[in-house]
Design a protein around this motif. Structure first.
Motif, PDB file in Angstrom:
ATOM      1  N   ASP A 151       0.858  -1.181   0.000  1.00  0.00           N
ATOM      2  CA  ASP A 151       0.000   0.000   0.000  1.00  0.00           C
ATOM      3  C   ASP A 151       0.895   1.233   0.000  1.00  0.00           C
ATOM      4  O   ASP A 151       1.526   1.538   1.021  1.00  0.00           O
ATOM      5  N   PRO A 152       1.006   1.965  -1.116  1.00  0.00           N
ATOM      6  CA  PRO A 152       1.934   3.092  -1.181  1.00  0.00           C
ATOM      7  C   PRO A 152       1.513   4.292  -0.348  1.00  0.00           C
ATOM      8  O   PRO A 152       2.350   5.158  -0.068  1.00  0.00           O
ATOM      9  N   ILE A 153       0.242   4.366   0.052  1.00  0.00           N
ATOM     10  CA  ILE A 153      -0.204   5.478   0.886  1.00  0.00           C
ATOM     11  C   ILE A 153       0.142   5.207   2.352  1.00  0.00           C
ATOM     12  O   ILE A 153       0.813   5.999   3.012  1.00  0.00           O
ATOM     13  N   GLY A 154      -0.331   4.084   2.875  1.00  0.00           N
ATOM     14  CA  GLY A 154      -0.010   3.723   4.246  1.00  0.00           C
ATOM     15  C   GLY A 154       1.347   3.080   4.399  1.00  0.00           C
ATOM     16  O   GLY A 154       1.813   2.870   5.522  1.00  0.00           O
ATOM     17  N   ARG A 155       1.995   2.741   3.257  1.00  0.00           N
ATOM     18  CA  ARG A 155       3.301   2.071   3.248  1.00  0.00           C
ATOM     19  C   ARG A 155       3.268   0.793   4.079  1.00  0.00           C
ATOM     20  O   ARG A 155       4.102   0.544   4.936  1.00  0.00           O
ATOM     21  N   ARG A 156       2.272  -0.024   3.788  1.00  0.00           N
ATOM     22  CA  ARG A 156       2.096  -1.302   4.463  1.00  0.00           C
ATOM     23  C   ARG A 156       2.413  -2.448   3.516  1.00  0.00           C
ATOM     24  O   ARG A 156       2.195  -2.342   2.328  1.00  0.00           O
ATOM     25  N   TRP A 157       2.866  -3.558   4.079  1.00  0.00           N
ATOM     26  CA  TRP A 157       3.105  -4.790   3.329  1.00  0.00           C
ATOM     27  C   TRP A 157       2.083  -5.826   3.750  1.00  0.00           C
ATOM     28  O   TRP A 157       1.618  -5.840   4.896  1.00  0.00           O
ATOM     29  N   MET A 158       1.748  -6.718   2.845  1.00  0.00           N
ATOM     30  CA  MET A 158       0.828  -7.799   3.148  1.00  0.00           C
ATOM     31  C   MET A 158       1.260  -9.051   2.397  1.00  0.00           C
ATOM     32  O   MET A 158       1.643  -8.984   1.229  1.00  0.00           O
ATOM     33  N   HIS A 159       1.214 -10.190   3.087  1.00  0.00           N
ATOM     34  CA  HIS A 159       1.485 -11.474   2.449  1.00  0.00           C
ATOM     35  C   HIS A 159       0.175 -12.096   1.988  1.00  0.00           C
ATOM     36  O   HIS A 159      -0.778 -12.196   2.757  1.00  0.00           O
ATOM     37  N   LEU A 160       0.122 -12.505   0.754  1.00  0.00           N
ATOM     38  CA  LEU A 160      -1.018 -13.267   0.267  1.00  0.00           C
ATOM     39  C   LEU A 160      -0.815 -14.740   0.595  1.00  0.00           C
ATOM     40  O   LEU A 160       0.320 -15.180   0.807  1.00  0.00           O
ATOM     41  N   PRO A 161      -1.888 -15.537   0.645  1.00  0.00           N
ATOM     42  CA  PRO A 161      -1.718 -16.977   0.850  1.00  0.00           C
ATOM     43  C   PRO A 161      -0.842 -17.560  -0.258  1.00  0.00           C
ATOM     44  O   PRO A 161      -0.852 -17.089  -1.392  1.00  0.00           O
ATOM     45  N   ARG A 162      -0.099 -18.580   0.074  1.00  0.00           N
ATOM     46  CA  ARG A 162       0.779 -19.208  -0.894  1.00  0.00           C
ATOM     47  C   ARG A 162      -0.031 -20.009  -1.912  1.00  0.00           C
ATOM     48  O   ARG A 162      -0.998 -20.689  -1.551  1.00  0.00           O
ATOM     49  N   MET A 163       0.342 -19.896  -3.173  1.00  0.00           N
ATOM     50  CA  MET A 163      -0.309 -20.692  -4.216  1.00  0.00           C
ATOM     51  C   MET A 163       0.130 -22.150  -4.083  1.00  0.00           C
ATOM     52  O   MET A 163       1.204 -22.443  -3.562  1.00  0.00           O
ATOM     53  N   ASP A 164      -0.711 -23.064  -4.555  1.00  0.00           N
ATOM     54  CA  ASP A 164      -0.405 -24.489  -4.423  1.00  0.00           C
ATOM     55  C   ASP A 164      -0.644 -25.224  -5.741  1.00  0.00           C
ATOM     56  O   ASP A 164      -1.495 -26.114  -5.837  1.00  0.00           O
ATOM     57  N   PRO A 165       0.100 -24.867  -6.795  1.00  0.00           N
ATOM     58  CA  PRO A 165      -0.066 -25.546  -8.084  1.00  0.00           C
ATOM     59  C   PRO A 165       0.906 -26.715  -8.221  1.00  0.00           C
ATOM     60  O   PRO A 165       1.664 -27.030  -7.297  1.00  0.00           O
ATOM     61  N   ASN A 166       0.900 -27.356  -9.404  1.00  0.00           N
ATOM     62  CA  ASN A 166       1.872 -28.425  -9.639  1.00  0.00           C
ATOM     63  C   ASN A 166       3.180 -27.827 -10.176  1.00  0.00           C
ATOM     64  O   ASN A 166       3.281 -26.631 -10.443  1.00  0.00           O
ATOM     65  N   ASN A 167       4.190 -28.679 -10.330  1.00  0.00           N
ATOM     66  CA  ASN A 167       5.510 -28.206 -10.746  1.00  0.00           C
ATOM     67  C   ASN A 167       5.516 -27.602 -12.141  1.00  0.00           C
ATOM     68  O   ASN A 167       6.311 -26.712 -12.431  1.00  0.00           O
ATOM     69  N   CYS A 168       4.627 -28.070 -12.987  1.00  0.00           N
ATOM     70  CA  CYS A 168       4.577 -27.543 -14.349  1.00  0.00           C
ATOM     71  C   CYS A 168       4.226 -26.058 -14.332  1.00  0.00           C
ATOM     72  O   CYS A 168       4.835 -25.257 -15.037  1.00  0.00           O
ATOM     73  N   PHE A 169       3.264 -25.679 -13.507  1.00  0.00           N
ATOM     74  CA  PHE A 169       2.862 -24.277 -13.412  1.00  0.00           C
ATOM     75  C   PHE A 169       3.979 -23.442 -12.805  1.00  0.00           C
ATOM     76  O   PHE A 169       4.188 -22.289 -13.213  1.00  0.00           O
ATOM     77  N   VAL A 170       4.688 -23.992 -11.840  1.00  0.00           N
ATOM     78  CA  VAL A 170       5.729 -23.238 -11.132  1.00  0.00           C
ATOM     79  C   VAL A 170       6.760 -22.686 -12.101  1.00  0.00           C
ATOM     80  O   VAL A 170       7.159 -21.518 -12.011  1.00  0.00           O
TER      81      VAL A 170
END
Length: 437
Positions: free
Chosen positions: A156-175
Protein backbone atom coordinates in the motif's frame (compact mmCIF):
# COMPACT_ATOMS: atom_id res chain seq x y z
CA UNK A 1 -17.21 15.77 -5.48
CA UNK A 2 -16.80 13.50 -2.46
CA UNK A 3 -14.80 16.12 -0.58
CA UNK A 4 -17.87 18.37 -0.47
CA UNK A 5 -20.04 15.78 1.21
CA UNK A 6 -19.99 15.43 5.01
CA UNK A 7 -19.10 12.03 6.38
CA UNK A 8 -18.30 10.61 9.79
CA UNK A 9 -15.15 8.80 8.77
CA UNK A 10 -11.90 10.53 7.94
CA UNK A 11 -9.98 9.28 4.92
CA UNK A 12 -6.67 10.36 6.40
CA UNK A 13 -4.76 7.15 5.80
CA UNK A 14 -1.99 6.31 8.28
CA UNK A 15 1.48 7.08 7.01
CA UNK A 16 3.59 5.46 9.70
CA UNK A 17 5.75 2.50 8.73
CA UNK A 18 4.45 -0.80 10.05
CA UNK A 19 6.12 -4.11 10.56
CA UNK A 20 5.72 -6.83 7.97
CA UNK A 21 2.71 -8.94 8.85
CA UNK A 22 0.08 -11.27 7.53
CA UNK A 23 -3.30 -9.55 7.63
CA UNK A 24 -6.60 -11.18 8.45
CA UNK A 25 -9.11 -10.82 5.62
CA UNK A 26 -6.42 -9.06 3.63
CA UNK A 27 -5.91 -6.30 6.21
CA UNK A 28 -4.27 -5.88 9.65
CA UNK A 29 -6.54 -6.61 12.59
CA UNK A 30 -5.60 -4.53 15.65
CA UNK A 31 -5.38 -6.13 19.09
CA UNK A 32 -8.67 -6.18 20.96
CA UNK A 33 -8.94 -3.69 23.83
CA UNK A 34 -11.85 -3.97 26.24
CA UNK A 35 -13.33 -0.74 27.59
CA UNK A 36 -12.86 0.04 31.28
CA UNK A 37 -16.08 -0.15 33.36
CA UNK A 38 -15.87 2.54 36.04
CA UNK A 39 -19.24 1.48 37.59
CA UNK A 40 -17.89 -1.83 38.76
CA UNK A 41 -17.11 -1.76 42.54
CA UNK A 42 -16.83 -4.38 45.24
CA UNK A 43 -19.36 -2.81 47.65
CA UNK A 44 -22.34 -2.25 45.31
CA UNK A 45 -24.31 -5.05 46.91
CA UNK A 46 -27.69 -3.29 46.86
CA UNK A 47 -27.70 -2.33 43.20
CA UNK A 48 -29.30 -4.44 40.50
CA UNK A 49 -26.87 -6.85 38.87
CA UNK A 50 -26.11 -6.06 35.23
CA UNK A 51 -24.48 -8.15 32.53
CA UNK A 52 -22.27 -5.96 30.41
CA UNK A 53 -21.51 -7.30 26.95
CA UNK A 54 -18.21 -5.77 25.90
CA UNK A 55 -17.36 -5.78 22.23
CA UNK A 56 -14.14 -4.21 20.89
CA UNK A 57 -13.91 -0.49 20.32
CA UNK A 58 -12.40 0.25 16.92
CA UNK A 59 -10.85 3.53 15.90
CA UNK A 60 -11.15 4.20 12.16
CA UNK A 61 -9.63 7.44 10.99
CA UNK A 62 -11.09 10.13 13.27
CA UNK A 63 -14.29 8.35 14.29
CA UNK A 64 -14.63 5.95 17.20
CA UNK A 65 -16.92 3.05 16.34
CA UNK A 66 -18.12 1.34 19.50
CA UNK A 67 -20.38 -1.64 19.55
CA UNK A 68 -20.32 -1.88 23.33
CA UNK A 69 -23.80 -2.56 24.70
CA UNK A 70 -25.19 -2.83 28.16
CA UNK A 71 -28.06 -5.29 28.38
CA UNK A 72 -30.35 -5.97 31.29
CA UNK A 73 -30.15 -9.70 31.92
CA UNK A 74 -33.81 -9.64 32.84
CA UNK A 75 -34.98 -7.85 29.66
CA UNK A 76 -35.07 -10.22 26.63
CA UNK A 77 -36.80 -7.59 24.46
CA UNK A 78 -33.76 -5.29 24.67
CA UNK A 79 -31.47 -8.15 23.68
CA UNK A 80 -33.72 -8.90 20.70
CA UNK A 81 -33.72 -5.22 19.72
CA UNK A 82 -29.90 -5.14 19.83
CA UNK A 83 -29.73 -8.18 17.56
CA UNK A 84 -32.06 -6.47 15.10
CA UNK A 85 -30.01 -3.25 15.16
CA UNK A 86 -26.81 -5.07 14.15
CA UNK A 87 -28.13 -5.28 10.57
CA UNK A 88 -28.12 -1.47 10.44
CA UNK A 89 -24.34 -1.55 11.05
CA UNK A 90 -23.82 1.74 12.94
CA UNK A 91 -27.29 1.76 14.52
CA UNK A 92 -27.26 5.44 15.47
CA UNK A 93 -27.19 6.54 11.81
CA UNK A 94 -28.75 3.59 9.96
CA UNK A 95 -27.46 1.23 7.29
CA UNK A 96 -27.35 3.62 4.31
CA UNK A 97 -25.42 6.30 6.18
CA UNK A 98 -23.16 3.63 7.66
CA UNK A 99 -22.22 2.38 4.20
CA UNK A 100 -21.75 5.94 2.98
CA UNK A 101 -19.16 6.38 5.72
CA UNK A 102 -17.52 2.99 5.27
CA UNK A 103 -16.80 3.42 1.55
CA UNK A 104 -14.63 6.39 2.49
CA UNK A 105 -12.51 4.34 4.89
CA UNK A 106 -9.16 3.05 3.75
CA UNK A 107 -9.13 -0.50 2.36
CA UNK A 108 -6.68 -1.33 5.14
CA UNK A 109 -9.46 -0.79 7.71
CA UNK A 110 -11.87 -3.31 6.21
CA UNK A 111 -10.41 -6.32 8.02
CA UNK A 112 -10.88 -4.55 11.35
CA UNK A 113 -14.37 -3.48 10.35
CA UNK A 114 -15.22 -7.07 9.43
CA UNK A 115 -14.20 -8.19 12.92
CA UNK A 116 -16.88 -6.08 14.64
CA UNK A 117 -19.80 -8.45 14.03
CA UNK A 118 -21.42 -10.71 11.46
CA UNK A 119 -23.18 -7.86 9.65
CA UNK A 120 -19.96 -5.97 9.04
CA UNK A 121 -18.18 -9.15 7.98
CA UNK A 122 -20.95 -10.08 5.53
CA UNK A 123 -20.88 -6.56 4.08
CA UNK A 124 -17.11 -6.58 3.50
CA UNK A 125 -17.13 -10.04 1.92
CA UNK A 126 -20.11 -9.31 -0.33
CA UNK A 127 -18.13 -6.84 -2.43
CA UNK A 128 -20.85 -4.19 -2.07
CA UNK A 129 -18.44 -1.68 -0.52
CA UNK A 130 -16.07 -1.95 -3.47
CA UNK A 131 -18.88 -1.56 -6.01
CA UNK A 132 -20.08 1.58 -4.25
CA UNK A 133 -16.53 2.90 -3.97
CA UNK A 134 -16.15 2.53 -7.72
CA UNK A 135 -19.45 4.32 -8.35
CA UNK A 136 -18.38 7.18 -6.07
CA UNK A 137 -14.84 7.26 -7.52
CA UNK A 138 -13.23 6.31 -4.22
CA UNK A 139 -10.22 4.29 -5.31
CA UNK A 140 -7.02 3.14 -3.63
CA UNK A 141 -4.27 1.52 -5.68
CA UNK A 142 -2.19 -1.27 -4.18
CA UNK A 143 0.72 -3.01 -5.89
CA UNK A 144 0.78 -6.82 -6.01
CA UNK A 145 4.01 -8.53 -7.01
CA UNK A 146 5.95 -11.77 -6.80
CA UNK A 147 9.69 -11.97 -6.13
CA UNK A 148 9.59 -15.64 -5.10
CA UNK A 149 7.95 -18.46 -7.04
CA UNK A 150 4.36 -19.00 -5.83
CA UNK A 151 4.62 -16.19 -3.24
CA UNK A 152 2.81 -12.88 -3.66
CA UNK A 153 2.93 -9.71 -1.62
CA UNK A 154 0.94 -6.49 -1.69
CA UNK A 155 2.14 -2.98 -0.93
CA UNK A 156 0.00 0.00 0.00
CA UNK A 157 1.93 3.09 -1.18
CA UNK A 158 -0.20 5.48 0.89
CA UNK A 159 -0.01 3.72 4.25
CA UNK A 160 3.30 2.07 3.25
CA UNK A 161 2.10 -1.30 4.46
CA UNK A 162 3.10 -4.79 3.33
CA UNK A 163 0.83 -7.80 3.15
CA UNK A 164 1.48 -11.47 2.45
CA UNK A 165 -1.02 -13.27 0.27
CA UNK A 166 -1.72 -16.98 0.85
CA UNK A 167 0.78 -19.21 -0.89
CA UNK A 168 -0.31 -20.69 -4.22
CA UNK A 169 -0.40 -24.49 -4.42
CA UNK A 170 -0.07 -25.55 -8.08
CA UNK A 171 1.87 -28.42 -9.64
CA UNK A 172 5.51 -28.21 -10.75
CA UNK A 173 4.58 -27.54 -14.35
CA UNK A 174 2.86 -24.28 -13.41
CA UNK A 175 5.73 -23.24 -11.13
CA UNK A 176 8.31 -23.11 -13.91
CA UNK A 177 6.06 -22.02 -16.79
CA UNK A 178 5.84 -18.48 -18.19
CA UNK A 179 3.27 -16.52 -16.22
CA UNK A 180 1.27 -13.35 -16.78
CA UNK A 181 -0.60 -11.39 -14.13
CA UNK A 182 -3.56 -9.03 -14.22
CA UNK A 183 -5.51 -7.22 -11.47
CA UNK A 184 -9.14 -6.41 -12.25
CA UNK A 185 -11.92 -5.39 -9.88
CA UNK A 186 -11.18 -7.15 -6.59
CA UNK A 187 -9.32 -10.04 -8.24
CA UNK A 188 -5.73 -10.88 -9.06
CA UNK A 189 -5.39 -13.29 -11.98
CA UNK A 190 -2.22 -15.29 -12.60
CA UNK A 191 -2.00 -17.09 -15.96
CA UNK A 192 0.28 -20.05 -16.60
CA UNK A 193 0.47 -23.62 -17.88
CA UNK A 194 -0.58 -26.85 -16.27
CA UNK A 195 0.39 -30.26 -17.65
CA UNK A 196 -1.42 -30.08 -21.00
CA UNK A 197 -3.36 -26.84 -20.85
CA UNK A 198 -3.34 -23.23 -19.78
CA UNK A 199 -4.58 -22.49 -16.28
CA UNK A 200 -5.67 -19.35 -14.41
CA UNK A 201 -5.29 -18.89 -10.66
CA UNK A 202 -7.60 -16.27 -9.18
CA UNK A 203 -7.00 -14.50 -5.88
CA UNK A 204 -10.04 -12.82 -4.31
CA UNK A 205 -9.62 -9.74 -2.18
CA UNK A 206 -12.99 -10.53 -0.58
CA UNK A 207 -12.20 -14.07 0.61
CA UNK A 208 -8.38 -13.89 0.76
CA UNK A 209 -8.11 -17.22 -1.11
CA UNK A 210 -6.83 -18.66 -4.40
CA UNK A 211 -9.11 -20.65 -6.70
CA UNK A 212 -8.81 -22.24 -10.16
CA UNK A 213 -11.18 -23.43 -12.86
CA UNK A 214 -11.59 -20.27 -14.93
CA UNK A 215 -10.75 -20.52 -18.63
CA UNK A 216 -10.66 -18.12 -21.56
CA UNK A 217 -12.37 -18.89 -24.84
CA UNK A 218 -8.92 -18.98 -26.43
CA UNK A 219 -6.34 -19.91 -23.76
CA UNK A 220 -2.95 -18.23 -24.23
CA UNK A 221 0.21 -16.89 -22.64
CA UNK A 222 2.63 -14.03 -23.36
CA UNK A 223 -0.23 -11.64 -24.13
CA UNK A 224 -0.76 -7.92 -23.55
CA UNK A 225 -3.41 -6.88 -21.04
CA UNK A 226 -4.84 -4.03 -18.98
CA UNK A 227 -7.83 -3.39 -16.74
CA UNK A 228 -10.31 -0.57 -16.29
CA UNK A 229 -12.51 -0.89 -13.22
CA UNK A 230 -14.24 -4.26 -13.27
CA UNK A 231 -13.27 -5.18 -16.84
CA UNK A 232 -10.00 -6.19 -18.48
CA UNK A 233 -8.84 -6.96 -22.02
CA UNK A 234 -6.20 -9.49 -23.06
CA UNK A 235 -4.85 -9.42 -26.63
CA UNK A 236 -2.42 -11.49 -28.65
CA UNK A 237 -0.08 -14.02 -27.10
CA UNK A 238 0.61 -17.58 -28.12
CA UNK A 239 -1.33 -20.84 -27.80
CA UNK A 240 -0.12 -24.24 -26.60
CA UNK A 241 1.34 -25.00 -30.04
CA UNK A 242 3.32 -21.75 -30.09
CA UNK A 243 1.15 -20.05 -32.70
CA UNK A 244 1.13 -16.26 -32.40
CA UNK A 245 -2.41 -14.95 -31.93
CA UNK A 246 -4.31 -11.88 -33.10
CA UNK A 247 -7.44 -12.64 -31.07
CA UNK A 248 -8.58 -10.68 -28.03
CA UNK A 249 -11.03 -11.18 -25.16
CA UNK A 250 -12.75 -9.04 -22.54
CA UNK A 251 -13.13 -10.26 -18.94
CA UNK A 252 -15.87 -8.95 -16.63
CA UNK A 253 -14.90 -9.63 -13.02
CA UNK A 254 -18.39 -8.84 -11.70
CA UNK A 255 -19.96 -11.49 -13.93
CA UNK A 256 -16.95 -13.81 -14.17
CA UNK A 257 -17.35 -14.04 -17.95
CA UNK A 258 -15.00 -13.93 -20.95
CA UNK A 259 -16.24 -12.37 -24.21
CA UNK A 260 -14.50 -12.73 -27.57
CA UNK A 261 -13.61 -9.40 -29.21
CA UNK A 262 -12.75 -8.66 -32.85
CA UNK A 263 -9.21 -9.72 -33.74
CA UNK A 264 -6.34 -7.26 -34.06
CA UNK A 265 -4.93 -6.34 -37.42
CA UNK A 266 -1.62 -8.05 -36.58
CA UNK A 267 -0.83 -11.15 -34.60
CA UNK A 268 1.65 -10.49 -31.78
CA UNK A 269 3.03 -11.94 -28.57
CA UNK A 270 5.19 -10.53 -25.75
CA UNK A 271 3.35 -7.23 -26.16
CA UNK A 272 2.04 -4.79 -23.54
CA UNK A 273 -1.39 -3.31 -22.97
CA UNK A 274 -2.77 -0.11 -21.38
CA UNK A 275 -6.01 1.83 -21.14
CA UNK A 276 -5.78 5.50 -22.14
CA UNK A 277 -8.51 8.02 -22.90
CA UNK A 278 -11.10 5.27 -22.46
CA UNK A 279 -9.56 3.07 -25.15
CA UNK A 280 -7.40 -0.05 -24.98
CA UNK A 281 -3.96 -0.08 -26.59
CA UNK A 282 -1.70 -3.03 -27.32
CA UNK A 283 1.88 -2.00 -28.05
CA UNK A 284 4.99 -3.66 -29.48
CA UNK A 285 5.68 -7.36 -29.26
CA UNK A 286 6.88 -10.09 -31.59
CA UNK A 287 5.03 -10.78 -34.82
CA UNK A 288 5.19 -13.07 -37.81
CA UNK A 289 7.00 -14.07 -39.88
CA UNK A 290 10.43 -14.86 -38.40
CA UNK A 291 9.68 -13.42 -34.94
CA UNK A 292 9.84 -9.88 -36.24
CA UNK A 293 9.95 -7.04 -33.69
CA UNK A 294 6.83 -4.90 -34.06
CA UNK A 295 7.11 -1.15 -33.57
CA UNK A 296 3.42 -0.37 -34.14
CA UNK A 297 0.58 -0.30 -31.68
CA UNK A 298 -3.14 -0.88 -32.06
CA UNK A 299 -6.03 1.03 -30.54
CA UNK A 300 -9.31 -0.70 -29.66
CA UNK A 301 -12.44 1.43 -29.39
CA UNK A 302 -14.85 -0.24 -26.97
CA UNK A 303 -17.85 1.61 -28.42
CA UNK A 304 -17.29 0.90 -32.11
CA UNK A 305 -15.53 -2.45 -31.48
CA UNK A 306 -12.84 -1.61 -34.02
CA UNK A 307 -9.03 -1.73 -34.09
CA UNK A 308 -6.84 1.04 -35.53
CA UNK A 309 -3.14 0.55 -36.20
CA UNK A 310 -0.78 3.27 -34.94
CA UNK A 311 2.76 3.29 -36.40
CA UNK A 312 5.88 3.74 -34.25
CA UNK A 313 3.98 3.57 -30.97
CA UNK A 314 6.37 1.12 -29.33
CA UNK A 315 9.24 2.70 -27.36
CA UNK A 316 11.86 0.72 -29.30
CA UNK A 317 15.43 1.91 -28.85
CA UNK A 318 17.07 3.42 -31.89
CA UNK A 319 20.17 1.90 -33.43
CA UNK A 320 21.51 -1.62 -33.36
CA UNK A 321 24.50 -2.59 -31.28
CA UNK A 322 26.60 -5.65 -32.03
CA UNK A 323 25.98 -7.21 -28.63
CA UNK A 324 22.30 -6.28 -28.56
CA UNK A 325 20.14 -9.30 -27.61
CA UNK A 326 17.64 -10.78 -30.07
CA UNK A 327 14.10 -9.43 -29.87
CA UNK A 328 12.82 -12.60 -28.20
CA UNK A 329 15.25 -12.10 -25.29
CA UNK A 330 13.89 -8.71 -24.29
CA UNK A 331 10.96 -8.08 -22.00
CA UNK A 332 7.73 -6.66 -23.40
CA UNK A 333 7.65 -2.84 -23.46
CA UNK A 334 7.69 -1.40 -19.92
CA UNK A 335 4.84 1.09 -20.24
CA UNK A 336 2.28 2.73 -17.93
CA UNK A 337 -0.40 5.41 -18.13
CA UNK A 338 -0.89 8.22 -15.58
CA UNK A 339 -3.50 10.94 -16.14
CA UNK A 340 -4.02 9.61 -19.69
CA UNK A 341 -0.35 10.15 -20.54
CA UNK A 342 1.78 7.22 -21.72
CA UNK A 343 5.21 6.64 -20.16
CA UNK A 344 7.91 4.04 -20.80
CA UNK A 345 10.98 2.78 -18.96
CA UNK A 346 14.09 2.35 -21.13
CA UNK A 347 16.00 -0.27 -19.17
CA UNK A 348 19.16 0.02 -21.33
CA UNK A 349 19.64 3.79 -21.05
CA UNK A 350 17.95 3.98 -17.60
CA UNK A 351 15.61 6.68 -18.88
CA UNK A 352 11.93 7.54 -18.56
CA UNK A 353 10.18 8.48 -21.80
CA UNK A 354 6.82 10.10 -22.52
CA UNK A 355 4.72 9.56 -25.62
CA UNK A 356 3.72 12.69 -27.53
CA UNK A 357 0.26 11.81 -28.87
CA UNK A 358 0.10 14.66 -31.35
CA UNK A 359 3.46 13.99 -33.02
CA UNK A 360 3.51 10.26 -32.24
CA UNK A 361 7.07 10.35 -30.93
CA UNK A 362 8.75 9.36 -27.67
CA UNK A 363 10.53 12.09 -25.67
CA UNK A 364 12.98 11.51 -22.82
CA UNK A 365 11.83 13.25 -19.63
CA UNK A 366 14.31 11.99 -17.03
CA UNK A 367 16.11 9.09 -15.40
CA UNK A 368 14.99 5.88 -13.74
CA UNK A 369 15.95 5.19 -10.10
CA UNK A 370 19.59 4.18 -9.70
CA UNK A 371 18.88 0.66 -8.44
CA UNK A 372 16.33 -0.20 -11.14
CA UNK A 373 18.42 -3.09 -12.47
CA UNK A 374 17.07 -5.70 -14.86
CA UNK A 375 18.03 -8.43 -17.30
CA UNK A 376 17.02 -6.99 -20.68
CA UNK A 377 13.97 -5.51 -18.96
CA UNK A 378 13.03 -8.70 -17.09
CA UNK A 379 12.84 -8.50 -13.29
CA UNK A 380 11.86 -4.81 -13.22
CA UNK A 381 8.31 -3.58 -12.56
CA UNK A 382 7.17 -0.26 -14.05
CA UNK A 383 3.52 0.45 -13.23
CA UNK A 384 0.97 3.23 -12.90
CA UNK A 385 -0.45 3.48 -9.40
CA UNK A 386 -3.12 6.16 -9.30
CA UNK A 387 -1.50 9.54 -9.94
CA UNK A 388 2.03 8.18 -9.66
CA UNK A 389 4.46 5.88 -11.41
CA UNK A 390 5.94 3.03 -9.39
CA UNK A 391 9.26 1.28 -10.08
CA UNK A 392 9.98 -1.94 -8.17
CA UNK A 393 13.34 -3.63 -8.47
CA UNK A 394 16.63 -4.30 -6.79
CA UNK A 395 20.35 -4.60 -7.45
CA UNK A 396 21.66 -7.55 -9.40
CA UNK A 397 24.80 -7.71 -7.25
CA UNK A 398 25.43 -11.01 -5.50
CA UNK A 399 24.50 -11.01 -1.84
CA UNK A 400 22.17 -8.00 -1.99
CA UNK A 401 18.76 -9.58 -1.57
CA UNK A 402 16.33 -6.69 -1.37
CA UNK A 403 13.95 -4.67 -3.48
CA UNK A 404 13.08 -0.99 -3.48
CA UNK A 405 9.75 0.66 -4.22
CA UNK A 406 10.25 4.08 -5.80
CA UNK A 407 7.55 6.57 -6.69
CA UNK A 408 7.23 9.65 -8.91
CA UNK A 409 4.19 11.88 -9.45
CA UNK A 410 4.45 13.22 -13.05
CA UNK A 411 2.14 16.18 -12.36
CA UNK A 412 4.70 17.55 -9.90
CA UNK A 413 7.45 18.01 -12.48
CA UNK A 414 10.40 16.10 -13.99
CA UNK A 415 11.26 12.69 -12.49
CA UNK A 416 12.32 12.93 -8.86
CA UNK A 417 12.00 9.46 -7.43
CA UNK A 418 10.98 9.01 -3.80
CA UNK A 419 11.99 5.81 -2.04
CA UNK A 420 8.80 4.52 -0.40
CA UNK A 421 10.16 1.29 1.05
CA UNK A 422 13.08 -1.11 0.96
CA UNK A 423 12.49 -4.76 1.85
CA UNK A 424 14.57 -7.88 2.21
CA UNK A 425 13.46 -10.10 -0.62
CA UNK A 426 14.44 -11.60 -3.91
CA UNK A 427 15.52 -8.72 -6.14
CA UNK A 428 13.93 -10.13 -9.33
CA UNK A 429 10.27 -9.20 -9.86
CA UNK A 430 8.62 -12.10 -11.70
CA UNK A 431 5.15 -10.57 -12.00
CA UNK A 432 3.47 -7.35 -10.93
CA UNK A 433 -0.04 -5.88 -11.13
CA UNK A 434 -1.85 -2.88 -9.62
CA UNK A 435 -5.32 -3.28 -8.14
CA UNK A 436 -7.42 -0.13 -7.84
CA UNK A 437 -10.62 -0.49 -5.86
Amino acid sequence: MLEDRPCLVSRDFPRTHELDATWHMNYPVPPIKRPFDPTSTDDDDDTETQIVTKIPILSIGSILLSTTTQQQHSDPEESEQHSSDSSSLISAIGRDNSISCLIRCSRSDYGSIASLNRSFRALVRSGELYRLRRQNRVVEHWVYFSCQLLEWEAFDPIGRRWMHLPRMDPNNCFVFADKESLAVGTELLVFGKDLMTHVIYRYSLLTHTWTTGMTMNGPRCLFGSASLGEVAIVAGGSDLLGNILSSAELYNSELGTWTVLPSMKKARKMCSGVFMDGKFYVIGGIGEPDSKLLTCGEEYNLETRTWTEIPNMSPVRNGVVNNEPPATSEAPPLIAVVDNELYAADYADMEVKKYNKADRVWVTVGRLPERADSMYGWGLAFRACGDRLIVIGGPRNAGEGFIEVNSWVPSEGPPEWVLLERKRSGSFVYNCAVMGC
